[in-house]
Design a protein around this motif. Structure first.
Motif, PDB file in Angstrom:
ATOM      1  N   GLU A  66       0.844  -1.192   0.000  1.00 37.72           N
ATOM      2  CA  GLU A  66       0.000   0.000   0.000  1.00 37.72           C
ATOM      3  C   GLU A  66       0.885   1.250   0.000  1.00 37.72           C
ATOM      4  O   GLU A  66       1.937   1.275   0.642  1.00 37.72           O
ATOM      5  N   LEU A  67       0.458   2.285  -0.704  1.00 37.19           N
ATOM      6  CA  LEU A  67       1.273   3.484  -0.868  1.00 37.19           C
ATOM      7  C   LEU A  67       1.255   4.420   0.327  1.00 37.19           C
ATOM      8  O   LEU A  67       2.109   5.301   0.442  1.00 37.19           O
ATOM      9  N   VAL A  68       0.264   4.241   1.210  1.00 39.75           N
ATOM     10  CA  VAL A  68       0.113   5.102   2.382  1.00 39.75           C
ATOM     11  C   VAL A  68      -0.242   4.254   3.600  1.00 39.75           C
ATOM     12  O   VAL A  68      -0.621   3.092   3.473  1.00 39.75           O
ATOM     13  N   ARG A  69      -0.119   4.863   4.782  1.00 37.02           N
ATOM     14  CA  ARG A  69      -0.644   4.215   5.990  1.00 37.02           C
ATOM     15  C   ARG A  69      -2.136   4.005   5.769  1.00 37.02           C
ATOM     16  O   ARG A  69      -2.793   4.787   5.075  1.00 37.02           O
ATOM     17  N   GLN A  70      -2.682   2.993   6.403  1.00 37.71           N
ATOM     18  CA  GLN A  70      -4.079   2.645   6.152  1.00 37.71           C
ATOM     19  C   GLN A  70      -5.040   3.469   7.011  1.00 37.71           C
ATOM     20  O   GLN A  70      -4.779   3.735   8.185  1.00 37.71           O
ATOM     21  N   THR A  71      -6.166   3.850   6.397  1.00 36.29           N
ATOM     22  CA  THR A  71      -7.163   4.689   7.048  1.00 36.29           C
ATOM     23  C   THR A  71      -7.789   3.963   8.236  1.00 36.29           C
ATOM     24  O   THR A  71      -8.123   2.788   8.154  1.00 36.29           O
ATOM     25  N   LEU A  72      -7.948   4.695   9.320  1.00 32.91           N
ATOM     26  CA  LEU A  72      -8.646   4.189  10.498  1.00 32.91           C
ATOM     27  C   LEU A  72     -10.098   4.634  10.375  1.00 32.91           C
ATOM     28  O   LEU A  72     -10.416   5.809  10.555  1.00 32.91           O
ATOM     29  N   ASP A 130     -14.273   1.066  17.616  1.00 28.26           N
ATOM     30  CA  ASP A 130     -13.261   0.278  16.913  1.00 28.26           C
ATOM     31  C   ASP A 130     -13.484   0.332  15.406  1.00 28.26           C
ATOM     32  O   ASP A 130     -14.457   0.898  14.932  1.00 28.26           O
ATOM     33  N   ASN A 131     -12.548  -0.262  14.694  1.00 29.55           N
ATOM     34  CA  ASN A 131     -12.643  -0.327  13.232  1.00 29.55           C
ATOM     35  C   ASN A 131     -12.913  -1.750  12.760  1.00 29.55           C
ATOM     36  O   ASN A 131     -12.524  -2.115  11.659  1.00 29.55           O
ATOM     37  N   SER A 132     -13.605  -2.547  13.560  1.00 25.23           N
ATOM     38  CA  SER A 132     -13.831  -3.952  13.217  1.00 25.23           C
ATOM     39  C   SER A 132     -14.640  -4.126  11.925  1.00 25.23           C
ATOM     40  O   SER A 132     -14.493  -5.123  11.231  1.00 25.23           O
ATOM     41  N   ALA A 133     -15.473  -3.153  11.570  1.00 21.72           N
ATOM     42  CA  ALA A 133     -16.236  -3.252  10.324  1.00 21.72           C
ATOM     43  C   ALA A 133     -15.368  -2.936   9.103  1.00 21.72           C
ATOM     44  O   ALA A 133     -15.711  -3.308   7.985  1.00 21.72           O
ATOM     45  N   ALA A 134     -14.247  -2.258   9.320  1.00 23.72           N
ATOM     46  CA  ALA A 134     -13.350  -1.891   8.216  1.00 23.72           C
ATOM     47  C   ALA A 134     -11.913  -1.859   8.729  1.00 23.72           C
ATOM     48  O   ALA A 134     -11.305  -0.801   8.851  1.00 23.72           O
ATOM     49  N   PRO A 135     -11.356  -3.027   9.077  1.00 23.13           N
ATOM     50  CA  PRO A 135     -10.000  -3.049   9.631  1.00 23.13           C
ATOM     51  C   PRO A 135      -8.954  -2.581   8.625  1.00 23.13           C
ATOM     52  O   PRO A 135      -9.182  -2.587   7.412  1.00 23.13           O
ATOM     53  N   ALA A 136      -7.814  -2.154   9.140  1.00 23.88           N
ATOM     54  CA  ALA A 136      -6.686  -1.743   8.295  1.00 23.88           C
ATOM     55  C   ALA A 136      -5.965  -3.008   7.824  1.00 23.88           C
ATOM     56  O   ALA A 136      -5.602  -3.852   8.638  1.00 23.88           O
TER      57      ALA A 136
END
Length: 146
Positions: free
Chosen positions: A64-70, A81-87
């Motif tokens: 991935e080109l960038v850190r992943q969105t939280l 939490d980000n359990s519905a859309a984890p990094a």
């Protein structure tokens, strides 16, 4: 897959940012990102993204080109939490060792800007990953009265 959990330290910069934005009403952005650390990271209250984090190094060995969105869900019972859309990170180098993760306000992979909110080491220890392995990071943020 295997699931590991860890407690994180909210660093002073993250605490100050929270106080400034939420209690003082300063300009606020809801954009936060997940980054990865090297093996056996040690977070300290004085850590910042501007290079002042002697206990850990950011790992950038992923496709991935960038850190992943939280992407956080609904807040309930003092937790979100980000359990519905984890990094999700796709490793690009054999033998990459990941020891933990952090939350920061800038998505620049390997960057030294942005507010470091906090981070921590995996309680089950370091992960050794190879090219094309994926690492899924679920972040849970909890605020509790003490």
């Amino acid at each position: 897959g295997r699931v590991d959990e860890f407690d994180n330290l909210v660093v002073t910069a993250g605490l100050n940012d929270s106080l400034d934005k939420h209690l003082k009403g300063a300009a606020y952005t809801a954009e936060w990102y997940v980054g990865l650390t090297d093996g056996t990271p040690t977070f300290a209250a004085g850590d910042t993204m501007a290079g002042a984090h002697a206990g850990w190094v950011e790992v950038t060995d992923y496709d991935e080109l960038v850190r992943q969105t939280l992407t956080l869900g609904a807040v309930a019972a003092g937790s979100v939490d980000n359990s519905a859309a984890p990094a999700v990170f796709t490793i690009d180098t054999n033998g990459t060792v990941i020891g933990g993760a952090f939350v920061v306000s800038d998505d620049t992979k390997g960057g030294a800007v942005g507010v470091l909110y906090g981070g921590g080491a995996f309680t089950a220890g370091d992960k050794s990953l190879d090219d094309d392995d994926t690492l899924t990071v679920t972040v849970t943020l909890t605020a509790a009265a003490s």
